[in-house]
Design a protein around this motif. Sequence first.
Motif, mmCIF file in Angstrom:
data_model
loop_
_atom_site.group_PDB
_atom_site.id
_atom_site.type_symbol
_atom_site.label_atom_id
_atom_site.label_comp_id
_atom_site.label_asym_id
_atom_site.label_seq_id
_atom_site.Cartn_x
_atom_site.Cartn_y
_atom_site.Cartn_z
ATOM 1 N N SER A 68 -10.096 7.941 4.592
ATOM 2 C CA SER A 68 -10.355 8.234 3.190
ATOM 3 C C SER A 68 -9.061 8.004 2.415
ATOM 4 C CB SER A 68 -10.809 9.690 3.057
ATOM 5 O OG SER A 68 -10.907 10.048 1.715
ATOM 6 N N TYR A 69 -9.173 7.501 1.202
ATOM 7 C CA TYR A 69 -8.017 7.212 0.370
ATOM 8 C C TYR A 69 -8.203 7.862 -1.004
ATOM 9 C CZ TYR A 69 -7.055 3.672 3.901
ATOM 10 O OH TYR A 69 -6.813 3.023 5.090
ATOM 11 N N LYS B 56 -3.344 7.191 3.529
ATOM 12 C CA LYS B 56 -4.617 7.366 4.226
ATOM 13 C C LYS B 56 -4.747 8.811 4.702
ATOM 14 C CE LYS B 56 -4.959 5.400 8.202
ATOM 15 N NZ LYS B 56 -5.141 4.439 9.300
ATOM 16 N N GLN B 57 -5.945 9.359 4.543
ATOM 17 C CA GLN B 57 -6.233 10.696 5.042
ATOM 18 C C GLN B 57 -7.422 10.615 5.985
ATOM 19 O OE1 GLN B 57 -6.835 13.357 1.788
ATOM 20 N NE2 GLN B 57 -4.728 13.215 1.099
ATOM 21 N N THR C 84 0.841 -1.181 0.000
ATOM 22 C CA THR C 84 0.000 0.000 0.000
ATOM 23 C C THR C 84 0.881 1.238 0.000
ATOM 24 O OG1 THR C 84 -1.776 1.185 1.097
ATOM 25 C CG2 THR C 84 -0.242 0.000 2.529
ATOM 26 N N VAL D 254 -6.710 -2.030 0.407
ATOM 27 C CA VAL D 254 -7.580 -0.918 0.026
ATOM 28 C C VAL D 254 -7.530 -0.856 -1.494
ATOM 29 C CG1 VAL D 254 -7.802 1.593 0.115
ATOM 30 C CG2 VAL D 254 -7.072 0.344 2.140
ATOM 31 N N ASP E 25 -4.256 -0.486 -3.825
ATOM 32 C CA ASP E 25 -3.038 -1.135 -3.356
ATOM 33 C C ASP E 25 -2.500 -2.028 -4.474
ATOM 34 O OD1 ASP E 25 -3.114 0.077 -0.886
ATOM 35 O OD2 ASP E 25 -3.793 -1.702 0.195
ATOM 36 N N LYS F 188 -6.188 9.351 -3.148
ATOM 37 C CA LYS F 188 -5.196 9.017 -4.176
ATOM 38 C C LYS F 188 -5.404 7.587 -4.670
ATOM 39 C CE LYS F 188 -2.851 12.885 -4.248
ATOM 40 N NZ LYS F 188 -2.747 13.728 -5.423
ATOM 41 N N HIS F 189 -5.696 6.685 -3.757
ATOM 42 C CA HIS F 189 -6.011 5.314 -4.158
ATOM 43 C C HIS F 189 -7.214 5.306 -5.099
ATOM 44 C CE1 HIS F 189 -3.439 4.109 -0.812
ATOM 45 N NE2 HIS F 189 -3.584 2.840 -1.144
ATOM 46 N N ASN F 190 -8.254 6.031 -4.706
ATOM 47 C CA ASN F 190 -9.476 6.078 -5.525
ATOM 48 C C ASN F 190 -9.188 6.645 -6.907
ATOM 49 O OD1 ASN F 190 -10.855 5.109 -3.298
ATOM 50 N ND2 ASN F 190 -11.599 7.114 -2.669
ATOM 51 N N SER G 191 0.342 3.821 1.301
ATOM 52 C CA SER G 191 0.225 4.440 2.614
ATOM 53 C C SER G 191 -0.182 5.907 2.563
ATOM 54 C CB SER G 191 1.564 4.277 3.327
ATOM 55 O OG SER G 191 1.388 4.304 4.702
#
Length: 127
Positions: free
Chosen positions: A18-19, A9-10, A5, A108, A111, A21-23, A7
């Motif tokens: 909330s993620y 997380k916000q 990941t 998440v 990842d 950047k991942h989204n 890493s």
Amino acid sequence: MRLFTPSLKQSTGGNVPSYPKHNAAVNWATKELGVTEHPPGSNRGKRVEWYQTFDDLAGGGYPWCVDFCLAAWAAGARRPLPWKTAGAHNFGDYAHRAGWTTKLENLVPGDLLDWWIGTGHFSMYVG
């Protein structure tokens, strides 16, 4: 299989992380569905060769699974990942040393996964 990941997380102000950047990486990758190699099996094609510009290798025509993930994070999430390799296990080794490993139950969407299949394969977890 190793799981990583970025890493990012916000806090949303509550207890639910909330993620964004991942989204964004997943949304970008989803829009790329349907991209194919030209000719088939060549690891080439206009879009494939564009993905391959995200690593540090010259030219094209090599497996591009890591490059696709690098492109998703750089172009989609606007967060280039720190390792510019096209090697699945190379990326996995770098990420492992950086402490990006996670457990399967903690994945998440967005990842990254290093699959221990043959010489390697890399993918993005989408849920």
